[in-house]
Design an enzyme around this catalytic site. Structure first.
Site, short mmCIF file in Angstrom:
data_model
loop_
_atom_site.label_atom_id
_atom_site.label_comp_id
_atom_site.label_asym_id
_atom_site.label_seq_id
_atom_site.Cartn_x
_atom_site.Cartn_y
_atom_site.Cartn_z
N GLU A 178 -10.56 -2.92 4.64
CA GLU A 178 -9.62 -3.22 5.72
C GLU A 178 -10.32 -3.19 7.07
OE1 GLU A 178 -5.63 -2.05 5.71
OE2 GLU A 178 -5.69 -1.18 7.70
N SER A 237 0.24 6.44 3.06
CA SER A 237 0.84 7.41 3.97
C SER A 237 2.10 8.05 3.40
CB SER A 237 1.21 6.73 5.29
OG SER A 237 0.07 6.27 5.95
N GLU A 256 -7.15 6.45 17.32
CA GLU A 256 -7.73 7.79 17.53
C GLU A 256 -8.52 8.22 16.29
OE1 GLU A 256 -4.53 6.94 18.32
OE2 GLU A 256 -4.98 6.87 20.46
N GLN A 272 0.84 -1.19 0.00
CA GLN A 272 0.00 0.00 0.00
C GLN A 272 0.88 1.24 0.00
OE1 GLN A 272 -2.48 1.15 3.51
NE2 GLN A 272 -4.15 0.38 2.26
N GLY A 273 0.55 2.21 -0.84
CA GLY A 273 1.28 3.47 -0.86
C GLY A 273 0.33 4.61 -0.57
N SER A 309 3.90 -1.64 4.01
CA SER A 309 4.26 -2.99 4.43
C SER A 309 4.66 -3.83 3.23
CB SER A 309 3.08 -3.67 5.13
OG SER A 309 2.78 -2.97 6.31
#
Lengths: 349, 387
Positions: free
Chosen positions: B242, B127, B372, B124-125, B159
């Protein structure tokens, strides 16, 4: 497979919710002197007339024969509206009477023309075909029977006299508490085996779930309308996240309650495990949600002007019914869970 | 409100159980690099025997079965002690479902069979160093040049990017450089020139994720999933998977771990050195609560599947499960190391794997949206609280 509330069940929910919201909103109890609480008998009478207390009974006893999956919906609503604890007594007592082949008594309790109270055993008291030791009777006004439940069975003790409608407030001041001693009194009805205890614990859990729901909703409503620092307090994460936690725990416990009810109705092997699980967690979550609700409200939550304090007190009361925390924990560890149904699991672990 | 399975579903469960019982592989290497071949081989085996992609469309190599059958598969998979999805997690749990929902015909035809065969590792790209919880602040640019995008910038916390051949890439294709508009969801090929991958060593010594740098990387415009500049809604769908049913297998695995903990507590010595740890009231109380919480999580998953059957697009309810699941997972692995006593200090023998799992569990309340941010999502989207 669909464990959510079905469209037919929505009708039950709407119907009991509308009735309770009109007749017995939780706000009816706020701001009252503790000696002048509404008499449980009056509230029970109207629920009995409408047939709600007989919903789980068979037709022979004038009931609708609803399963646990439907009864938990009614008891969730009782929890949300702080219905008199005596609803539990009459429903459990009617269930015992029906199973002990006393259909007339069951029907009377179901219509609420006859009253029962709950007998909560103090440590070292004994429940069985004879009852012995100290008990606390909850809402005993005018009760003909004391209903008592333990893991081995459930029974009714005939009370020697009718209690007048004087309110002896307990720590939950909406509930009247009377201390009695039974000296080896034989029960007049007894149903043997763990099923009665499982059903009664599920109804207690359902009322605790109702408290989770009501306190979550109270907090959300207040967080949207109460303004400080020029904004609704719900925009602050300290409050928003508390509300989110209340919602998470409520979702978890609602679904576990439904699943446990399905397990009881279908006789699944893990019914006892699921029931103790929901009973354990519902008490923890209801107390947590009721406490958080007071905190979200701030000082007004601490006053007797709102029912917030009553939800906390009721949660603590319900947490004492149907066996202690350690009792349920030890049952959870001793019973087969859904996961241990296959030996495969242990082979591969 | 029912937990009834049709005769077809019951038959399916038997078939699945039989097949898994004789085919589930054991001994997945703990070292992630060594586990790569293991994960791919196991996925390839599931595909060749017709068990890959239970609820994926048949035309792309899936079985085209229902969500209930998918649930049955996961339940039996966990009961049979099946290994985690591991390196194939992003491909099977996000990229695949996202492409099924939002990809065009050629994207689906090209990628879905590769994923099901275990041939394509995805990462995954999303962040970036300046766009973590504030994902909409992402700055990696993609300028249109003919029929290509030219990508410059960097991604982080990806990851398994060091093993991946494809990436779910969020880039800014237009607009002010801030906000949801102007973001596009692109399939990035990790083998393209101009990509540099730097693995990042984590709390347990393993390189769980990487930083990925883009220097004039040319990606065909045909790789944009959904409309250009409108990738935010595609990204939210990805995160919905997810936060929803994607973690089902993982959740069912939790029940397995708690049963292991109960067994271990019966054999490990307790604080007094005489009675087993299981006889310690505090340990027993925690284990019982964990067992009950796992049951609650299970019921939440059944409810999520029931919702999925009524309305197929995952809603924000998945976030409730994600919050409960991730925090429960941390309590479970904390119990795992508390049972070790002073053996915790050693890293020897059986202690090692429990310590590793405890360390790894710490990421649960950060990855895929911090606890959060998830509480914000619950508060704002489900409860209607103001921003």
């Amino acid at each position: 497979m669909d464990i959510l509330i079905s469209p037919d069940q929505e009708l039950i929910v709407d119907s009991i919710e509308t009735f309770l919201a009109e007749q017995f909103p939780a706000s009816r109890l706020a701001g009252r002197d503790e000696k002048s609480m509404p008499c449980a008998n009056d509230q029970l009478a109207s629920l009995g007339e409408m047939g709600w207390l007989a919903s789980g009974l068979g037709e022979a006893a004038g009931g609708m024969g609803l399963g646990m999956v439907d009864q938990i919906l009614i008891f969730r609503a009782y929890g949300r509206h702080l219905a008199p604890i005596a609803v539990l007594a009459n429903v459990i007592a009617a269930d015992v009477a029906a199973r002990a082949s006393m259909p007339d008594v069951a029907a009377g309790l179901g219509r609420s023309t006859m009253r029962a109270c709950l007998a909560v055993p103090l440590p070292r008291s004994k429940i069985g075909p004879t009852a012995d030791g100290e008990f606390l009777l909850l809402d005993s006004h005018d009760a003909a029977f004391a209903a008592m439940v333990c893991p081995d069975g459930a029974g009714l003790v005939a009370l020697d006299r009718r209690r007048p409608c004087t309110h002896n407030p307990g720590s939950d001041e909406t509930v009247s508490v009377e201390r009695v001693r039974f000296e080896d009194i034989g029960v007049i009805a007894w149903t043997d085996g763990p099923a009665a205890d499982l059903r009664s614990n599920l109804l207690v859990a359902a009322m605790l779930v109702g408290i989770c729901e009501a306190t979550r909703d109270m907090s959300i409503e207040y967080a949207k309308t109460r303004v400080q620092f020029g904004k609704p307090i719900g925009s602050f994460q300290a409050i928003k996240h508390k509300c989110a936690d209340m919602a998470v725990q409520t979702e978890a416990i609602e679904q576990l309650l439904s699943f446990a009810a399905i397990c009881q109705d279908t006789g699944r092997h893990d019914a006892a495990f699921q029931t103790s699980s929901v009973r354990l967690l519902s008490a923890d979550y209801a107390i947590a949600n009721a406490s958080a609700n007071i905190q979200v409200h701030g000082a007004i939550g601490f006053t007797a002007e709102l029912p917030a304090h009553l939800f906390l007190k009721r949660a603590h009361l319900l947490a004492q019914l149907g066996g202690s925390r350690r009792h349920h924990q030890s049952a959870i560890l001793a019973l087969p869970s859904a996961q241990s149904q296959s030996d495969e699991l242990r082979l591969h672990s | 409100m029912n937990f009834d399975f049709t005769p077809d579903e019951a038959l399916f469960r038997e078939e699945v159980r039989d097949w898994l019982r004789s085919n589930v592989p054991h001994g997945r290497p703990e070292n992630e690099a060594e586990a790569l071949d293991f994960d791919r081989a196991w996925q390839a085996r599931q595909f060749s025997e017709g068990w890959a992609g239970i609820s994926w469309p048949m035309e792309y190599g899936g079985r085209g079965l229902s969500l209930v059958q998918q649930l049955i598969w996961f339940e039996e998979y966990a009961l049979a002690g099946g290994p985690p999805l591991g390196h194939l997690f992003v491909a099977l749990s996000h990229a695949g479902p996202t492409l099924i929902a939002r990809g065009d015909e050629s994207q689906k035809a090209f990628h879905l069979p590769q994923i099901l065969k275990g041939e394509a590792i995805w990462c995954q790209g999303f962040s970036e160093p300046g766009a973590g919880s504030d994902l909409a602040n992402l700055q990696t640019r993609a300028d249109i040049d003919g029929d290509h995008l030219v990508v410059n910038g960097s991604k982080i916390w990806s990851s398994r990017a060091q093993y991946a051949v494809y990436q779910e890439l969020l880039v800014r294709t237009s607009g002010s450089g801030r906000g949801h508009a102007g973001i596009s969801w692109v399939i990035g090929d990790m083998r393209l020139p101009g990509i540099t991958v730097r693995p990042i060593k984590c709390i347990d010594g393993q390189p769980h994720f990487c930083e990925v740098f883009f220097d004039d990387v040319r990606i065909p415009l045909a790789n944009v999933v959904g409309e250009i500049d409108k990738g935010w809604s595609v990204a939210m769908a990805t995160l919905g998977f997810e936060r929803g049913t994607a973690t089902l297998a993982e959740q069912i695995h939790m029940s397995h771990v708690v049963e292991q903990l109960i067994d271990r507590a019966k054999s490990l010595p307790g604080w007094d050195g005489h009675r087993p740890a299981f006889e310690d009231d505090e340990i027993a109380s925690r284990l019982a609560t964990l067992r009950a919480e796992v049951a609650a999580l299970r019921a939440m998953s059944y409810a999520a599947i029931s919702r999925g059957l009524r309305a197929p697009v995952p809603g924000a309810e998945g976030t409730l499960i994600a919050l409960y699941n991730t925090e429960l997972m941390q309590r479970i692995y904390r119990m795992g190391i508390d049972l070790l006593g002073a053996e915790l200090l050693s890293q020897d023998g059986h202690a090692k794997s429990w310590i590793r799992k405890y360390h790894e569990s710490i990421k649960q309340t950060i990855a895929g949206g911090t606890a959060e941010i998830r509480r914000n999502i619950v508060g704002e989207r489900l409860l209607g609280l103001p921003k």
